[in-house]
Write a protein that holds these residues in place. Structure first.
Motif, PDB file in Angstrom:
ATOM      1  N   TYR A 112      35.532  35.388  41.579  1.00 25.68           N
ATOM      2  CA  TYR A 112      36.986  35.679  41.654  1.00 25.68           C
ATOM      3  C   TYR A 112      36.931  37.265  41.586  1.00 25.68           C
ATOM      4  CZ  TYR A 112      37.519  30.823  41.065  1.00 25.68           C
ATOM      5  OH  TYR A 112      37.492  29.269  41.294  1.00 25.68           O
ATOM      6  N   THR A 113      37.907  38.054  42.243  1.00 27.57           N
ATOM      7  CA  THR A 113      37.977  39.385  42.067  1.00 27.57           C
ATOM      8  C   THR A 113      38.494  39.843  41.029  1.00 27.57           C
ATOM      9  OG1 THR A 113      38.572  39.010  44.638  1.00 27.57           O
ATOM     10  CG2 THR A 113      38.383  41.178  43.706  1.00 27.57           C
ATOM     11  N   TYR A 114      39.496  39.160  40.612  1.00 26.94           N
ATOM     12  CA  TYR A 114      40.176  39.656  39.358  1.00 26.94           C
ATOM     13  C   TYR A 114      40.329  38.734  38.267  1.00 26.94           C
ATOM     14  CZ  TYR A 114      41.300  43.946  41.997  1.00 26.94           C
ATOM     15  OH  TYR A 114      41.184  44.831  42.817  1.00 26.94           O
ATOM     16  N   LYS A 115      40.336  38.790  36.865  1.00 24.51           N
ATOM     17  CA  LYS A 115      40.186  37.797  35.951  1.00 24.51           C
ATOM     18  C   LYS A 115      41.200  38.293  34.740  1.00 24.51           C
ATOM     19  CE  LYS A 115      35.779  38.326  35.883  1.00 24.51           C
ATOM     20  NZ  LYS A 115      34.624  38.307  35.351  1.00 24.51           N
ATOM     21  N   LEU A 116      42.109  37.374  34.226  1.00 29.13           N
ATOM     22  CA  LEU A 116      43.190  37.796  33.526  1.00 29.13           C
ATOM     23  C   LEU A 116      43.338  36.586  32.379  1.00 29.13           C
ATOM     24  CD1 LEU A 116      46.038  39.411  35.484  1.00 29.13           C
ATOM     25  CD2 LEU A 116      44.421  40.582  34.424  1.00 29.13           C
ATOM     26  N   ILE A 117      43.649  37.001  31.171  1.00 30.97           N
ATOM     27  CA  ILE A 117      44.177  35.959  30.211  1.00 30.97           C
ATOM     28  C   ILE A 117      45.746  36.165  29.699  1.00 30.97           C
ATOM     29  CG2 ILE A 117      43.257  35.038  28.206  1.00 30.97           C
ATOM     30  CD1 ILE A 117      40.983  37.336  27.909  1.00 30.97           C
ATOM     31  N   ALA A 118      46.178  35.216  29.877  1.00 31.75           N
ATOM     32  CA  ALA A 118      47.730  35.030  29.474  1.00 31.75           C
ATOM     33  C   ALA A 118      47.645  34.874  28.125  1.00 31.75           C
ATOM     34  CB  ALA A 118      48.556  34.219  30.327  1.00 31.75           C
ATOM     35  N   TYR A 119      48.096  35.966  27.227  1.00 30.36           N
ATOM     36  CA  TYR A 119      47.712  35.828  25.842  1.00 30.36           C
ATOM     37  C   TYR A 119      48.960  36.161  25.098  1.00 30.36           C
ATOM     38  CZ  TYR A 119      45.126  36.513  21.297  1.00 30.36           C
ATOM     39  OH  TYR A 119      44.892  36.342  19.986  1.00 30.36           O
ATOM     40  N   GLU A 120      49.575  35.260  24.463  1.00 27.44           N
ATOM     41  CA  GLU A 120      50.820  35.685  23.767  1.00 27.44           C
ATOM     42  C   GLU A 120      50.880  36.800  22.621  1.00 27.44           C
ATOM     43  OE1 GLU A 120      48.884  32.048  21.329  1.00 27.44           O
ATOM     44  OE2 GLU A 120      48.976  32.653  23.309  1.00 27.44           O
ATOM     45  N   GLU A 121      49.777  36.893  22.228  1.00 27.42           N
ATOM     46  CA  GLU A 121      49.585  38.274  21.235  1.00 27.42           C
ATOM     47  C   GLU A 121      49.838  39.645  21.940  1.00 27.42           C
ATOM     48  OE1 GLU A 121      49.566  37.924  18.044  1.00 27.42           O
ATOM     49  OE2 GLU A 121      49.661  35.754  18.041  1.00 27.42           O
ATOM     50  N   GLU A 122      49.479  39.508  23.246  1.00 25.14           N
ATOM     51  CA  GLU A 122      49.725  40.853  23.909  1.00 25.14           C
ATOM     52  C   GLU A 122      51.185  40.723  24.350  1.00 25.14           C
ATOM     53  OE1 GLU A 122      47.700  43.233  24.878  1.00 25.14           O
ATOM     54  OE2 GLU A 122      45.991  42.147  23.893  1.00 25.14           O
ATOM     55  N   ALA A 123      51.883  39.707  24.682  1.00 23.75           N
ATOM     56  CA  ALA A 123      53.391  39.843  24.792  1.00 23.75           C
ATOM     57  C   ALA A 123      53.978  40.180  23.513  1.00 23.75           C
ATOM     58  CB  ALA A 123      53.726  38.094  25.086  1.00 23.75           C
ATOM     59  N   ARG A 124      53.722  39.622  22.356  1.00 26.45           N
ATOM     60  CA  ARG A 124      54.355  40.075  20.997  1.00 26.45           C
ATOM     61  C   ARG A 124      54.185  41.580  20.812  1.00 26.45           C
ATOM     62  NH1 ARG A 124      51.659  35.200  18.923  1.00 26.45           N
ATOM     63  NH2 ARG A 124      53.528  33.589  18.516  1.00 26.45           N
ATOM     64  N   ALA A 125      53.056  42.017  21.261  1.00 29.24           N
ATOM     65  CA  ALA A 125      52.784  43.366  21.130  1.00 29.24           C
ATOM     66  C   ALA A 125      53.436  44.354  22.072  1.00 29.24           C
ATOM     67  CB  ALA A 125      51.414  43.742  21.202  1.00 29.24           C
ATOM     68  N   GLY A 126      54.111  43.836  23.039  1.00 29.96           N
ATOM     69  CA  GLY A 126      54.900  44.424  24.062  1.00 29.96           C
ATOM     70  C   GLY A 126      54.274  45.023  25.181  1.00 29.96           C
ATOM     71  N   GLU A 127      52.985  44.230  25.584  1.00 33.26           N
ATOM     72  CA  GLU A 127      52.000  44.574  26.619  1.00 33.26           C
ATOM     73  C   GLU A 127      52.788  44.443  27.875  1.00 33.26           C
ATOM     74  OE1 GLU A 127      49.888  44.813  29.958  1.00 33.26           O
ATOM     75  OE2 GLU A 127      50.191  42.834  29.045  1.00 33.26           O
TER      76      GLU A 127
ATOM     77  N   LYS B 191      44.675  41.957  50.300  1.00 29.86           N
ATOM     78  CA  LYS B 191      44.912  40.658  51.107  1.00 29.86           C
ATOM     79  C   LYS B 191      43.604  40.120  51.127  1.00 29.86           C
ATOM     80  CE  LYS B 191      46.526  38.579  55.359  1.00 29.86           C
ATOM     81  NZ  LYS B 191      45.268  37.638  55.671  1.00 29.86           N
ATOM     82  N   ASP B 192      43.793  38.620  50.774  1.00 32.18           N
ATOM     83  CA  ASP B 192      42.578  37.527  50.573  1.00 32.18           C
ATOM     84  C   ASP B 192      41.625  37.978  49.466  1.00 32.18           C
ATOM     85  OD1 ASP B 192      43.218  36.212  52.896  1.00 32.18           O
ATOM     86  OD2 ASP B 192      41.932  37.682  54.374  1.00 32.18           O
ATOM     87  N   GLU B 193      42.091  38.569  48.726  1.00 28.53           N
ATOM     88  CA  GLU B 193      41.331  38.902  47.204  1.00 28.53           C
ATOM     89  C   GLU B 193      41.558  37.620  46.305  1.00 28.53           C
ATOM     90  OE1 GLU B 193      39.614  43.283  46.581  1.00 28.53           O
ATOM     91  OE2 GLU B 193      41.800  42.912  45.899  1.00 28.53           O
ATOM     92  N   SER B 194      41.157  37.429  45.353  1.00 27.62           N
ATOM     93  CA  SER B 194      41.329  36.286  44.348  1.00 27.62           C
ATOM     94  C   SER B 194      41.671  36.847  42.986  1.00 27.62           C
ATOM     95  CB  SER B 194      40.055  35.208  44.359  1.00 27.62           C
ATOM     96  OG  SER B 194      39.059  35.768  43.983  1.00 27.62           O
ATOM     97  N   LEU B 195      42.490  36.079  42.204  1.00 24.84           N
ATOM     98  CA  LEU B 195      42.751  36.176  41.011  1.00 24.84           C
ATOM     99  C   LEU B 195      42.830  34.902  40.002  1.00 24.84           C
ATOM    100  CD1 LEU B 195      44.188  38.040  38.450  1.00 24.84           C
ATOM    101  CD2 LEU B 195      46.447  37.298  39.864  1.00 24.84           C
ATOM    102  N   LEU B 196      41.914  34.955  39.157  1.00 26.88           N
ATOM    103  CA  LEU B 196      41.859  33.885  38.227  1.00 26.88           C
ATOM    104  C   LEU B 196      42.553  34.192  36.846  1.00 26.88           C
ATOM    105  CD1 LEU B 196      40.511  31.251  37.058  1.00 26.88           C
ATOM    106  CD2 LEU B 196      38.724  32.739  36.274  1.00 26.88           C
ATOM    107  N   ILE B 197      43.450  33.291  36.430  1.00 21.58           N
ATOM    108  CA  ILE B 197      44.397  33.548  35.259  1.00 21.58           C
ATOM    109  C   ILE B 197      44.228  32.443  34.388  1.00 21.58           C
ATOM    110  CG2 ILE B 197      46.624  34.264  34.270  1.00 21.58           C
ATOM    111  CD1 ILE B 197      47.786  34.899  37.018  1.00 21.58           C
ATOM    112  N   VAL B 198      43.842  32.622  33.033  1.00 17.79           N
ATOM    113  CA  VAL B 198      43.369  31.733  32.008  1.00 17.79           C
ATOM    114  C   VAL B 198      44.825  31.469  31.084  1.00 17.79           C
ATOM    115  CG1 VAL B 198      42.251  31.102  29.933  1.00 17.79           C
ATOM    116  CG2 VAL B 198      41.114  32.275  32.409  1.00 17.79           C
ATOM    117  N   PHE B 199      45.259  30.244  31.031  1.00 16.20           N
ATOM    118  CA  PHE B 199      46.373  29.911  29.930  1.00 16.20           C
ATOM    119  C   PHE B 199      45.815  29.123  29.005  1.00 16.20           C
ATOM    120  CE2 PHE B 199      47.999  31.016  34.260  1.00 16.20           C
ATOM    121  CZ  PHE B 199      48.928  31.564  33.982  1.00 16.20           C
ATOM    122  N   GLY B 200      46.144  29.192  27.696  1.00 18.73           N
ATOM    123  CA  GLY B 200      45.907  28.424  26.687  1.00 18.73           C
ATOM    124  C   GLY B 200      46.503  27.159  26.490  1.00 18.73           C
ATOM    125  N   PRO B 201      46.329  26.004  25.829  1.00 20.89           N
ATOM    126  CA  PRO B 201      47.070  24.956  25.776  1.00 20.89           C
ATOM    127  C   PRO B 201      48.096  24.999  24.829  1.00 20.89           C
ATOM    128  CG  PRO B 201      44.978  25.028  24.311  1.00 20.89           C
ATOM    129  CD  PRO B 201      44.943  26.085  25.051  1.00 20.89           C
TER     130      PRO B 201
END
Length: 249
Positions: free
Chosen positions: A163-178, A191-201
């Motif tokens: 994948y082209t871009y890779k992100l982590i949805a992380y609640e600590e970043e939300a708490r810090a105001g990111e 267009k046509d690039e890909s994004l992988l986003i990781v979410f915790g349980p």
């Protein structure tokens, strides 16, 4: 108009529909010769078709016109979900498909309450894929998102090379105001690039998991100032992608 994904395409002039879809057309929708449906090919092309023949085993539909419009996001978004309990993953797959995700990759996280049973893997993944197909038909998608069998975090990291871009949805970043990483990533995407986003349980990702992902090219991001449930966060992210690429422009 009812939409059906066809596994094979033998002709540009007609489609032969069998199995569950044939049963749905005849027994559930009570369609007859002359009624119109939409058939979608494996490569994402869709056509308005008129039913020509109905037998006990199949439905034959002739192409009336090929459609040019696509309802797919211009970028490919992959949702990697830490295995949640209950039917939450089914909700993520159903609603995530409606919102435009192209692939779902469940993974076993440290805080996953559910223990993956490999003996039941085939039936479970088959059910998830059926949910994706039905949601794709309902939302008039041009593709059915694929649903992978659950992987380990290390396997997920290996898959991430695709994948082209890779992100982590992380609640600590939300708490810090990111609030800039997701927006900045979407602004860079073409267009046509890909994004992988990781979410915790439930309970989120551990600091060790986030560190391991970060060491392998993932960027941690917040999803607004509120802490979202494991089944809500992917839908928030997909809505943000849709707004950026489909409504804002």
């Amino acid at each position: 108009m009812q939409r059906y994904f066809i596994d094979n395409q033998e002709s540009q002039e007609h489609f032969t529909i069998s199995g569950d879809d044939s049963h749905h057309i005849v027994r559930v929708m009570r369609m007859k010769s002359g009624d119109e449906i939409i058939c979608v090919t494996p490569n994402g092309r869709s056509a308005v078709c008129q039913i020509e023949e109905i037998t006990d085993e199949m439905v034959v539909a002739n192409v009336v016109k090929w459609e040019e419009e696509t309802r797919e996001l211009p970028v490919h978004v992959v949702i990697a979900s830490g295995l949640p309990k209950g039917d939450k993953l089914e909700l993520i797959i159903q609603k995530g498909t409606e919102l435009g995700a192209c692939e779902f990759v469940p993974f076993t996280a440290s805080r996953s309450i559910v223990k993956w049973d490999s003996k039941k893997a085939g039936k479970k993944v088959e059910r998830w894929q059926k949910i994706a197909k039905e949601a794709a038909e309902q939302s008039h998608r041009n593709i059915v998102p694929s649903v992978k069998e659950p992987v380990s975090l290390k396997q997920l990291i290996k898959l991430a090379d695709e994948y082209t871009y890779k992100l982590i949805a992380y609640e600590e970043e939300a708490r810090a105001g990111e609030a800039s990483v997701l927006s900045a990533t979407l602004s860079k995407m073409e267009k046509d690039e890909s994004l992988l986003i990781v979410f915790g349980p439930e309970g989120g990702l551990t600091a060790e998991e986030v560190t391991l992902l970060s060491e392998n090219g993932f960027l941690a991001c917040g999803l607004g100032p509120r802490i979202l449930r494991t089944e809500t966060a992917p839908l928030y992210a997909l809505s943000a992608v849709s707004y950026h690429f489909e409504l804002l422009r």
